[in-house]
Each structure stands twice: as C-alpha cells, then as structure tokens.
Write a protein that holds these residues in place. Structure first.
Motif, mmCIF file in Angstrom:
data_model
loop_
_atom_site.group_PDB
_atom_site.id
_atom_site.type_symbol
_atom_site.label_atom_id
_atom_site.label_comp_id
_atom_site.label_asym_id
_atom_site.label_seq_id
_atom_site.Cartn_x
_atom_site.Cartn_y
_atom_site.Cartn_z
ATOM 1 N N HIS A 149 0.974 -0.878 -0.155
ATOM 2 C CA HIS A 149 0.012 -0.075 -0.013
ATOM 3 C C HIS A 149 1.243 1.507 0.068
ATOM 4 O O HIS A 149 2.009 1.008 0.940
ATOM 5 C CB HIS A 149 -0.541 0.080 1.232
ATOM 6 C CG HIS A 149 -1.290 0.781 1.669
ATOM 7 N ND1 HIS A 149 -3.047 1.212 0.725
ATOM 8 C CD2 HIS A 149 -1.572 1.882 2.573
ATOM 9 C CE1 HIS A 149 -3.136 2.477 0.827
ATOM 10 N NE2 HIS A 149 -2.626 3.145 1.478
ATOM 11 N N ASP B 207 1.382 5.097 -2.058
ATOM 12 C CA ASP B 207 1.182 6.765 -2.920
ATOM 13 C C ASP B 207 0.784 7.046 -3.706
ATOM 14 O O ASP B 207 0.829 7.028 -5.396
ATOM 15 C CB ASP B 207 1.463 7.881 -2.198
ATOM 16 C CG ASP B 207 0.232 7.984 -1.514
ATOM 17 O OD1 ASP B 207 -0.977 8.141 -0.657
ATOM 18 O OD2 ASP B 207 1.507 8.431 -0.054
ATOM 19 N N SER C 193 -2.991 -7.035 -10.682
ATOM 20 C CA SER C 193 -3.281 -5.677 -10.918
ATOM 21 C C SER C 193 -4.561 -5.289 -10.273
ATOM 22 O O SER C 193 -4.264 -4.494 -9.913
ATOM 23 C CB SER C 193 -3.683 -5.000 -12.848
ATOM 24 O OG SER C 193 -4.675 -6.052 -13.157
ATOM 25 N N ASN D 168 -1.815 -1.042 -5.121
ATOM 26 C CA ASN D 168 -2.563 -0.049 -4.197
ATOM 27 C C ASN D 168 -1.721 1.247 -4.013
ATOM 28 O O ASN D 168 -1.258 0.828 -2.620
ATOM 29 C CB ASN D 168 -2.381 -0.947 -2.843
ATOM 30 C CG ASN D 168 -3.312 -0.845 -2.007
ATOM 31 O OD1 ASN D 168 -4.073 0.685 -2.048
ATOM 32 N ND2 ASN D 168 -3.843 -1.379 -1.190
ATOM 33 N N CYS D 169 -2.028 1.975 -5.304
ATOM 34 C CA CYS D 169 -1.525 3.281 -5.421
ATOM 35 C C CYS D 169 -2.122 3.886 -5.409
ATOM 36 O O CYS D 169 -3.098 3.524 -6.338
ATOM 37 C CB CYS D 169 -0.007 3.034 -6.072
ATOM 38 S SG CYS D 169 0.017 2.257 -7.670
ATOM 39 N N ARG D 170 -1.833 5.165 -5.816
ATOM 40 C CA ARG D 170 -2.736 6.480 -6.454
ATOM 41 C C ARG D 170 -2.185 6.675 -8.003
ATOM 42 O O ARG D 170 -2.535 7.169 -8.904
ATOM 43 C CB ARG D 170 -3.189 7.697 -5.571
ATOM 44 C CG ARG D 170 -3.574 7.227 -3.810
ATOM 45 C CD ARG D 170 -3.282 8.510 -3.290
ATOM 46 N NE ARG D 170 -4.788 9.519 -4.521
ATOM 47 C CZ ARG D 170 -4.817 10.474 -3.847
ATOM 48 N NH1 ARG D 170 -4.252 10.857 -2.148
ATOM 49 N NH2 ARG D 170 -5.504 11.337 -4.617
ATOM 50 N N ILE D 171 -0.593 6.870 -7.438
ATOM 51 C CA ILE D 171 -0.289 7.068 -9.613
ATOM 52 C C ILE D 171 1.034 6.423 -9.257
ATOM 53 O O ILE D 171 2.055 5.615 -8.680
ATOM 54 C CB ILE D 171 1.002 8.538 -9.222
ATOM 55 C CG1 ILE D 171 0.134 9.148 -8.550
ATOM 56 C CG2 ILE D 171 1.485 9.072 -10.084
ATOM 57 C CD1 ILE D 171 0.427 10.594 -8.421
ATOM 58 N N LEU D 172 0.868 6.035 -10.705
ATOM 59 C CA LEU D 172 1.907 4.889 -10.378
ATOM 60 C C LEU D 172 2.742 5.608 -12.159
ATOM 61 O O LEU D 172 2.682 5.906 -13.318
ATOM 62 C CB LEU D 172 1.348 2.931 -11.515
ATOM 63 C CG LEU D 172 2.129 1.931 -11.778
ATOM 64 C CD1 LEU D 172 1.068 0.727 -11.902
ATOM 65 C CD2 LEU D 172 2.507 1.851 -12.776
ATOM 66 N N LEU E 247 -6.329 -0.744 -13.978
ATOM 67 C CA LEU E 247 -5.830 -0.188 -13.372
ATOM 68 C C LEU E 247 -6.677 1.328 -13.442
ATOM 69 O O LEU E 247 -7.038 2.054 -12.969
ATOM 70 C CB LEU E 247 -4.216 0.587 -13.517
ATOM 71 C CG LEU E 247 -3.505 -0.138 -13.430
ATOM 72 C CD1 LEU E 247 -2.163 -0.768 -13.619
ATOM 73 C CD2 LEU E 247 -3.398 -0.968 -11.312
ATOM 74 N N ASP E 248 -6.694 1.781 -15.464
ATOM 75 C CA ASP E 248 -8.124 3.123 -15.244
ATOM 76 C C ASP E 248 -9.220 3.084 -14.440
ATOM 77 O O ASP E 248 -9.376 3.928 -13.975
ATOM 78 C CB ASP E 248 -7.843 2.960 -16.833
ATOM 79 C CG ASP E 248 -8.400 4.475 -17.430
ATOM 80 O OD1 ASP E 248 -8.485 5.653 -16.568
ATOM 81 O OD2 ASP E 248 -9.660 4.380 -17.881
ATOM 82 N N ARG F 93 -10.049 1.564 -11.985
ATOM 83 C CA ARG F 93 -9.811 1.718 -10.400
ATOM 84 C C ARG F 93 -9.615 3.437 -9.726
ATOM 85 O O ARG F 93 -9.255 3.562 -9.129
ATOM 86 C CB ARG F 93 -8.587 1.019 -10.127
ATOM 87 C CG ARG F 93 -9.196 -0.897 -10.101
ATOM 88 C CD ARG F 93 -8.402 -1.963 -9.382
ATOM 89 N NE ARG F 93 -8.279 -0.989 -8.504
ATOM 90 C CZ ARG F 93 -6.735 -1.676 -7.957
ATOM 91 N NH1 ARG F 93 -5.307 -2.081 -8.077
ATOM 92 N NH2 ARG F 93 -6.598 -1.184 -6.526
ATOM 93 N N ILE G 85 -6.495 4.448 -10.563
ATOM 94 C CA ILE G 85 -5.127 5.074 -10.563
ATOM 95 C C ILE G 85 -4.332 5.553 -11.812
ATOM 96 O O ILE G 85 -4.794 5.056 -13.001
ATOM 97 C CB ILE G 85 -4.836 3.410 -10.481
ATOM 98 C CG1 ILE G 85 -5.235 2.725 -9.488
ATOM 99 C CG2 ILE G 85 -2.497 3.395 -10.736
ATOM 100 C CD1 ILE G 85 -4.801 1.651 -8.994
#
Length: 549
Positions: free
Chosen positions: A419, A421, A437, A441-445, A461-462, A464, A466
């Motif tokens: 987990h 950011d 995928s 568990n992030c906000r920015i990859l 990812l999109d 969700r 992210i």
C-alpha cells in the motif's frame, strides 16, 4: 548463458564417454550445467516429454536405435530443442548428414575437450534462439498492441499504420571478440534497429544483456520513436543490443566487444544518422569507446556520435541521473494534479539500478517516504521509510542490496502490492499484468522501466482510478538530456546543470500537460493519450514528406 543453469540431456550408452562429458561440463564456472544421462533412445524420448531440456548431446549408435534414424526420431519428438551429434571418427559421414538435416553441430569423441564442448553448446543454443525467437518477443507484441490501439482510436491512415508496425531498418551481426588469456574467439549476436527515419536522425540506447533479441530491440526502438515525438525532439527511434552478459566480461573484453560492435555498425551510426546512448549493461565508458572508435575511422574527433559519454569528452552534466530526476519531476506534477501532498507521501520503487536509484533519491528529496525498494537480489520494506543514502552506499560497496541491514526482507512479488501513494516500477517489462493488477494499491503508477504494464492491466488500473504515467512519458528524461548533449556538442557549448535541469523539467511538464488534455478530450487512459499525441506528430511528418520515389 552466463549465470544460468543449462540442462543437458546426454544420450550415450558408453559409460567412459559419459563420465568424460560430465567431468568437462562440471569444470565450467559459467554457465553452470546440469547433466541428465540416459543410455537408450526410448529413455531420451521419455525425458524430452517432460520438458526443461536446453540442449541434447546425442550418440547416433544406441542399443535400441542406430544411424540417422536415431536423429530423425529425436527431432520428430522435439522440434525445438537443439541437438548436437556425438560421433566417432568412423561415423563422421553419419554426423555430417545429421547436421545437413537439422542438427546444430557434431563433436568427434576422439577430439573432445572442454573448450570445444562449451563452444558447441553455446552456439547451438544461440543459433536456435536466433532462428526461433528474434521477432517472437513479448515486448514487441506489447509495443505493437499499444500502437494499434492508439492508431485505431486516432484514425491513423492505414498506410502509415502498416508502415509503423515494424522498424524501417534492422541489421544483425555476429560479433567475434577474444577472451582474455585464452586462444578463444567468442561470437555473440548484435543488433541495431532504426524504427523511423522520417523525423530526423535516429536516437536510442545500446543494451548488453543475455536475453537481447531482434524483437526486443525493435520494441524498444518503437517506444523511443513515440518518446521522442511526445517530447517534440527532432529524432526517430532506434535501439541497439548485444546478446551477452556484461557481468562475465573483463574490462578489456568489454572494450574489445564494444569497438567491434562500433566497427560492424559504423555505416549506420553518426551524429546526423543515428546516435547511440547508454542502456542496460552499458555506461559512459562504453560510449567513450564508441566515440573513440568512430573518430578513429573518420579521422577526427566526433563527440556527438554518442550521448551519455563522460563529461570530459563532451558529455552533458546531469545526463547520468536524468531519467530518475525526470520521473520525480513528473510524479510531483501528477501529485499537484490530483491534490496529493508530495511531502510525506509514501513511495515504492522496484529496481535499484541507475533509474530506480536516482528515482528513489529524488522522490525522497522531494519529501516522499520510500517504504520499499528492490533489485535483482532482494526486496526491502520499512513502513517508516528506508534510508536511501545508506542503501546507495551499501550497493556501491556490495553491488547489490542483498545483505543490507536497513529494511525487512519481503518476497519480491509482494513489493508491487504494498500500500503506497506512488509506485515506480523501474526494473523489467511485464511486471504488472491482469493477474496482479487488482492487488496494485497506489494512487500514481510511474513507469521508469520500458513496458512494465500490460495492456490488459492498463484497462483494469484505469477502471480503478489509478493514474498511470506511461513509460514513453515518465522515463523520457534521459533522451531529453541526451538531446541537450547532442546540441551542446554540435554547437561546442556547455550548459550549466541548473539550465539543463530547468530545460528538462519544462519539456517534460509540457508533454504531461498535453497528455492530460488529450486524455480528457479523447476520454482515454494516459498511455493511449500519450501514444495518440506522439502519433499525431509522426503521422503528420510521414504525410508531409510523402513516399520516395
């Protein structure tokens, strides 16, 4: 083959010769060999059915089969595994016919030694790989998938679409070079691929790695085309590679190999034609050897034939850390876009080579807390933050993170699922797939590596929410500063580091802003938006220049 275990199926009923082969292979420091010995054809066919065999050493005269029928039956049972025939002097005619019909080589039992055995196995595997896997690359498949999706959405002209699916120019060479202290000439496969010649000189790195193939180099050249177009640089994409493990080469061997590579591809490269740069397994020293070899051929010094070279030879300040620094710049911009405070944000970085190490350094300098890092040897986690400077010092001393006391060891597969950011995959391709995928568990990859996320994972990812900063955007800092180095070399100027970093940040943030606008206007994910933005430039250039003749 170095640092890999090669599994050899030895099909031989003579115990004396079997012991000799096993003894010779056991003396090899690299690669390491596992020998599985069977004495009959039926035993060989049964073992091949279970898979996992890299090469077959086959005696044609066995208790249950003789002559060419032995070879034909093994080949019919397994069409892919390379076969080396073992033969006595009086059976050399049979061995030659086996080679004519598809065996990779034959060895005379009376003249066998360690060097000839290792060389024969090496080339058998290399030739088989070259024939069967050059274009069969997961990286090329991914690059083409990404391109076709963007081309379809953007309505790219079909003629241009077909043209851009494969590189315009590709050259393969078999490079011989001498090993230290041995009367042995080793041959490795080498490549230079130029994807698009429309945009100006081509630009791309040179990679030394044991898994390099034509397909991989072609994929990297495609991504370099989109990267340069997205950054509005006057380059088409190119890439080079040598299928070799640089960790097994001495400095002298590396120099001889590099100079030979330069000589073989000298008609393709040049400051106005194609400009190599460092990539995986190469560095500023390798670029210096290329520059020197090229300059010796033309008769005068040509610093701009490569970028990423030492500063004393005309290299640019800031080039070595540019990719990692650029990633940190773009993550900062993305954080501002979504209202995330960078100061105290948690980050995980996969990979601790040039890109990953510098990315972690600059993210930490910007206030992020690095809670996880990994390299090829180990993954480390500390929820309170890892001391990046101490990790860097440890790697400088030990060359890898394994044994580093500053963090808890976790399974490498779990690192990406921590987990956080900000997640920055800066290692290998195909790390984030449909299989994992849902656990990201992030906000920015932020993709520091080339092709770390599959197309299926992109969609998941999109969905969700992210934000994926795609590789052609996020790791473009290196080629941007390479462009600055090329310009400085042509103009005989030297820019200060502050100016270089400021210019790079301007180019990257402009590309991010255009990608965000395109994403919102087309209602597509960031990768597709970046690809469409790049394709609009490449497509327009192709249409304007037309087709000759």
């Amino acid at each position: 083959m170095a640092n890999k275990r090669i599994t050899v199926l030895l099909v031989e009923d003579n115990p004396v010769y079997s012991r000799l082969i096993q003894k010779l292979l056991s003396r090899s420091d690299y690669p390491l060999f596992e020998v599985i010995q069977v004495g009959t054809l039926e035993g060989a066919l049964d073992r091949l059915s279970h898979g996992g065999i890299d090469v077959v050493l086959l005696d044609l005269i066995l208790p249950d089969s003789t002559a060419l029928d032995t070879f034909y039956r093994v080949r019919a049972h397994d069409m892919r595994t390379p076969i080396i025939v073992q033969s006595a002097l009086d059976d050399i005619g049979l061995a030659s016919k086996a080679v004519e019909n598809g065996a990779e080589d034959y060895l005379l039992k009376d003249k066998i030694n360690g060097a000839t055995l290792l060389r024969s196995i090496h080339y058998a595997i290399e030739r088989t790989h070259a024939r069967g896997a050059e274009w069969s690359s997961s990286m090329l498949h991914l690059a083409q998938q990404q391109f076709l999706k963007a081309a379809y959405i953007s309505g790219l002209d079909d003629n241009i679409r077909q043209r851009l699916l494969f590189p315009e120019r590709a050259q393969i060479a078999a490079l011989p070079f001498k090993r230290d202290g041995k009367d042995q000439v080793e041959t490795v496969f080498a490549y230079r691929v130029q994807h698009v010649l429309t945009m100006g000189p081509t630009k791309g790195g040179l990679r030394y790695h044991p898994d390099v193939s034509l397909g991989e180099v072609a994929a990297l050249s495609m991504w370099m085309t989109w990267k340069c177009a997205l950054m509005k640089l006057p380059f088409g994409g190119a890439k080079g590679g040598v299928r070799v493990d640089p960790a097994t080469l001495s400095k002298d061997e590396l120099e001889r190999l590099t100079r030979r590579y330069t000589s073989e591809f000298i008609s393709l490269i040049g400051p106005d034609k194609d400009i190599p740069a460092p990539d995986m397994g190469t560095d500023a020293q390798v670029m210096a050897w290329i520059m020197d070899t090229y300059s010796e051929h033309v008769g005068y010094s040509v610093p701009s034939v490569v970028t990423g070279k030492p500063v004393v030879l005309g290299g640019s300040l800031g080039r070595n850390e540019a990719t990692g620094r650029g990633l940190a710049y773009l993550v900062g911009e993305a954080c501002r876009h979504i209202g995330l405070n960078m100061n105290g944000a948690t980050a995980v970085v996969q990979g601790f080579g040039n890109v990953g190490m510098h990315a972690a350094t600059f993210l930490a300098e910007a206030g992020a807390k690095i809670i996880g890092v990994s390299d090829v040897s180990v993954a480390l986690h500390n929820p309170n933050g890892l001391p990046i400077d101490k990790l860097k010092d440890y790697v400088r001393q030990h060359r890898q993170l394994f044994g580093c006391p500053h963090g808890e060891i976790i399974p490498s597969r779990d690192l990406l699922e921590l987990h956080c950011d900000i997640l920055a995959p800066c290692a290998l391709q195909n790390q984030i797939t449909a299989a994992n995928s849902s656990r990201i568990n992030c906000r920015i990859l932020a993709e520091g590596a080339n092709g770390p996320t599959t197309l299926e994972a992109d969609d998941m990812l999109d969905a969700r929410g992210i934000i994926v900063l795609p590789d052609i955007l996020t790791n473009a800092g290196g080629v941007v500063v390479s462009y600055f180095e090329w310009v400085q070399g042509l103009q005989n100027l030297t820019w200060p580091l502050e100016e270089i970093n400021s210019r790079m940040q301007g180019v990257l943030t402009d590309a991010l802003a255009r990608t965000l606008r395109r994403s919102q206007a087309e209602k597509v994910d960031m990768r597709t938006a970046a690809m469409i933005e790049a394709l609009s430039r490449v497509g327009a250039a192709n249409e304007l220049r037309g087709l000759f003749p």
